[in-house]
Design a protein around this motif. Structure first.
Motif, PDB file in Angstrom:
ATOM      1  N   ARG A  96       7.344  -5.323  -4.833  1.00  0.00           N
ATOM      2  CA  ARG A  96       7.365  -6.068  -3.578  1.00  0.00           C
ATOM      3  C   ARG A  96       6.119  -6.941  -3.470  1.00  0.00           C
ATOM      4  N   PRO A  97       6.241  -8.145  -2.905  1.00  0.00           N
ATOM      5  CA  PRO A  97       5.067  -9.025  -2.796  1.00  0.00           C
ATOM      6  C   PRO A  97       3.880  -8.362  -2.110  1.00  0.00           C
ATOM      7  N   ALA A  98       4.132  -7.589  -1.067  1.00  0.00           N
ATOM      8  CA  ALA A  98       3.031  -6.946  -0.345  1.00  0.00           C
ATOM      9  C   ALA A  98       2.292  -5.944  -1.228  1.00  0.00           C
ATOM     10  N   GLU A  99       2.991  -5.362  -2.197  1.00  0.00           N
ATOM     11  CA  GLU A  99       2.339  -4.410  -3.097  1.00  0.00           C
ATOM     12  C   GLU A  99       1.389  -5.130  -4.048  1.00  0.00           C
ATOM     13  N   VAL A 100       1.797  -6.278  -4.531  1.00  0.00           N
ATOM     14  CA  VAL A 100       0.903  -7.084  -5.361  1.00  0.00           C
ATOM     15  C   VAL A 100      -0.300  -7.524  -4.529  1.00  0.00           C
ATOM     16  N   ALA A 101      -0.035  -7.946  -3.291  1.00  0.00           N
ATOM     17  CA  ALA A 101      -1.111  -8.419  -2.419  1.00  0.00           C
ATOM     18  C   ALA A 101      -2.126  -7.318  -2.140  1.00  0.00           C
ATOM     19  N   ARG A 102      -1.671  -6.086  -2.022  1.00  0.00           N
ATOM     20  CA  ARG A 102      -2.608  -4.983  -1.777  1.00  0.00           C
ATOM     21  C   ARG A 102      -3.530  -4.791  -2.971  1.00  0.00           C
ATOM     22  N   CYS A 103      -3.006  -4.975  -4.169  1.00  0.00           N
ATOM     23  CA  CYS A 103      -3.852  -4.870  -5.363  1.00  0.00           C
ATOM     24  C   CYS A 103      -4.845  -6.022  -5.429  1.00  0.00           C
ATOM     25  N   VAL A 104      -4.397  -7.222  -5.075  1.00  0.00           N
ATOM     26  CA  VAL A 104      -5.308  -8.366  -5.030  1.00  0.00           C
ATOM     27  C   VAL A 104      -6.408  -8.116  -4.005  1.00  0.00           C
ATOM     28  N   GLU A 105      -6.017  -7.656  -2.833  1.00  0.00           N
ATOM     29  CA  GLU A 105      -6.982  -7.356  -1.773  1.00  0.00           C
ATOM     30  C   GLU A 105      -8.026  -6.348  -2.264  1.00  0.00           C
ATOM     31  N   TYR A 106      -7.565  -5.321  -2.966  1.00  0.00           N
ATOM     32  CA  TYR A 106      -8.482  -4.312  -3.505  1.00  0.00           C
ATOM     33  C   TYR A 106      -9.486  -4.943  -4.471  1.00  0.00           C
ATOM     34  N   LEU A 107      -9.005  -5.783  -5.377  1.00  0.00           N
ATOM     35  CA  LEU A 107      -9.904  -6.417  -6.340  1.00  0.00           C
ATOM     36  C   LEU A 107     -10.897  -7.342  -5.653  1.00  0.00           C
ATOM     37  N   VAL A 108     -10.447  -8.056  -4.625  1.00  0.00           N
ATOM     38  CA  VAL A 108     -11.322  -8.986  -3.923  1.00  0.00           C
ATOM     39  C   VAL A 108     -12.344  -8.247  -3.063  1.00  0.00           C
ATOM     40  N   CYS A 109     -11.878  -7.257  -2.311  1.00  0.00           N
ATOM     41  CA  CYS A 109     -12.699  -6.675  -1.250  1.00  0.00           C
ATOM     42  C   CYS A 109     -13.420  -5.386  -1.628  1.00  0.00           C
ATOM     43  N   ASP A 110     -12.812  -4.577  -2.468  1.00  0.00           N
ATOM     44  CA  ASP A 110     -13.312  -3.219  -2.658  1.00  0.00           C
ATOM     45  C   ASP A 110     -13.798  -2.910  -4.074  1.00  0.00           C
ATOM     46  N   ALA A 111     -13.242  -3.558  -5.069  1.00  0.00           N
ATOM     47  CA  ALA A 111     -13.551  -3.201  -6.464  1.00  0.00           C
ATOM     48  C   ALA A 111     -14.798  -3.940  -6.935  1.00  0.00           C
ATOM     49  N   THR A 112     -15.912  -3.693  -6.265  1.00  0.00           N
ATOM     50  CA  THR A 112     -17.145  -4.408  -6.587  1.00  0.00           C
ATOM     51  C   THR A 112     -17.703  -4.026  -7.960  1.00  0.00           C
ATOM     52  N   PHE A 113     -17.140  -2.989  -8.557  1.00  0.00           N
ATOM     53  CA  PHE A 113     -17.544  -2.511  -9.885  1.00  0.00           C
ATOM     54  C   PHE A 113     -16.688  -3.113 -10.990  1.00  0.00           C
ATOM     55  N   SER A 114     -15.706  -3.939 -10.636  1.00  0.00           N
ATOM     56  CA  SER A 114     -14.677  -4.340 -11.595  1.00  0.00           C
ATOM     57  C   SER A 114     -14.759  -5.818 -11.921  1.00  0.00           C
ATOM     58  N   THR A 115     -14.812  -6.137 -13.223  1.00  0.00           N
ATOM     59  CA  THR A 115     -14.651  -7.513 -13.666  1.00  0.00           C
ATOM     60  C   THR A 115     -14.048  -7.502 -15.062  1.00  0.00           C
ATOM     61  N   GLY A 116     -13.211  -8.490 -15.353  1.00  0.00           N
ATOM     62  CA  GLY A 116     -12.519  -8.551 -16.631  1.00  0.00           C
ATOM     63  C   GLY A 116     -11.358  -7.592 -16.737  1.00  0.00           C
ATOM     64  N   ASP A 117     -10.918  -7.020 -15.620  1.00  0.00           N
ATOM     65  CA  ASP A 117      -9.852  -6.022 -15.624  1.00  0.00           C
ATOM     66  C   ASP A 117      -8.501  -6.643 -15.270  1.00  0.00           C
ATOM     67  N   VAL A 118      -7.443  -5.945 -15.665  1.00  0.00           N
ATOM     68  CA  VAL A 118      -6.077  -6.344 -15.336  1.00  0.00           C
ATOM     69  C   VAL A 118      -5.381  -5.160 -14.686  1.00  0.00           C
ATOM     70  N   VAL A 119      -4.883  -5.348 -13.479  1.00  0.00           N
ATOM     71  CA  VAL A 119      -4.140  -4.307 -12.777  1.00  0.00           C
ATOM     72  C   VAL A 119      -2.655  -4.597 -12.917  1.00  0.00           C
TER      73      VAL A 119
END
Length: 236
Positions: free
Chosen positions: A205-228
């Motif tokens: 569902r689009p909202a499920e993808v958006a939640r993952c994007v939101e997590y990468l933007v807002c919360d995953a401050t430890f993450s770069t170069g990753d693919v969810v």
């Protein structure tokens, strides 16, 4: 939290392809998280703060980003969701089709990154590219689409390495077939026979993808170069 804009007192996000589908869901998710969101889309629709531009046109992208910066302030989050999908046997994919697919998906990411990296560097921002499950697993009659999305993953990892020292994070999501208008009603990805092969037995569902994007933007401050991978278990 990313730096706030002096114009809006909110952090600013830019979403390409934000008028529909996954992009629209991302706009909703980031707005709910307190971002002032600007969009770049071929078909602006009713979305607020949207500038019409073809992401494959570097000059048009530069102008659109400048206009949105003038309206909202420096960008601290970028999500590249603009794109399209088509199926064809590799023997029937002409040179123009190959070029267009690469211009829109890979070129679109390059153009947006070039236009926004100065802001992202200044704000310690985040870029998230929307790739595809097909970039990871490939697909029957999906060669040019899978190749373009696969190139996005290579670029994301390279940008992540290049910009990490400046505090910029670059990641990707790789959705599986998602319930958006991009998939025609008669698409083989909607067929019950295909859905039964997925562990979750349904489209993403689009909202499920958006939640993952939101997590990468807002919360995953430890993450770069990753693919969810957000794909109902299509790639495990």
């Amino acid at each position: 939290m990313s730096r706030r804009s002096p114009m809006t007192d909110r952090p600013v996000a830019l979403v390409t392809g934000g008028a529909s589908g996954i992009g629209a869901a991302v706009v909703d998710a980031l707005t709910a998280r307190g971002y002032a969101v600007g969009c770049v889309d071929l078909h602006p629709g009713a979305a607020e703060n949207t500038v019409a531009a073809d992401v494959s046109d570097a000059d048009a992208v530069s102008r659109a980003v400048s206009e949105l910066r003038d309206r909202l302030g420096p960008v601290s989050a970028v999500v590249t969701s603009a794109g399209y999908y088509e199926m064809a046997p590799v023997s029937e994919i002409g040179e123009d089709a190959w070029r267009r697919m690469l211009r829109v998906h890979l070129g679109g990411l390059v153009n947006i990154a070039r236009a926004t990296l100065p802001d992202l560097t200044a704000t310690g921002g985040s870029l998230v590219a929307v790739a595809s499950e097909l970039a990871v697993g490939g697909g029957d009659e999906d060669a040019h689409y899978a190749a373009a999305k696969g190139a996005i993953l290579g670029l994301v990892r390279s940008l992540a390495a290049e910009t990490a020292g400046s505090g910029v994070r670059v990641n990707a999501v790789a959705p599986g077939p998602t319930d958006t208008p991009l998939l025609a009603l008669d698409s083989p990805w909607r067929a019950p026979e295909y859905l039964q092969t997925l562990p979750l037995r349904r489209l993403t569902r689009p909202a499920e993808v958006a939640r993952c994007v939101e997590y990468l933007v807002c919360d995953a401050t430890f993450s770069t170069g990753d693919v969810v991978n957000v794909n109902s278990g299509a790639v495990i």
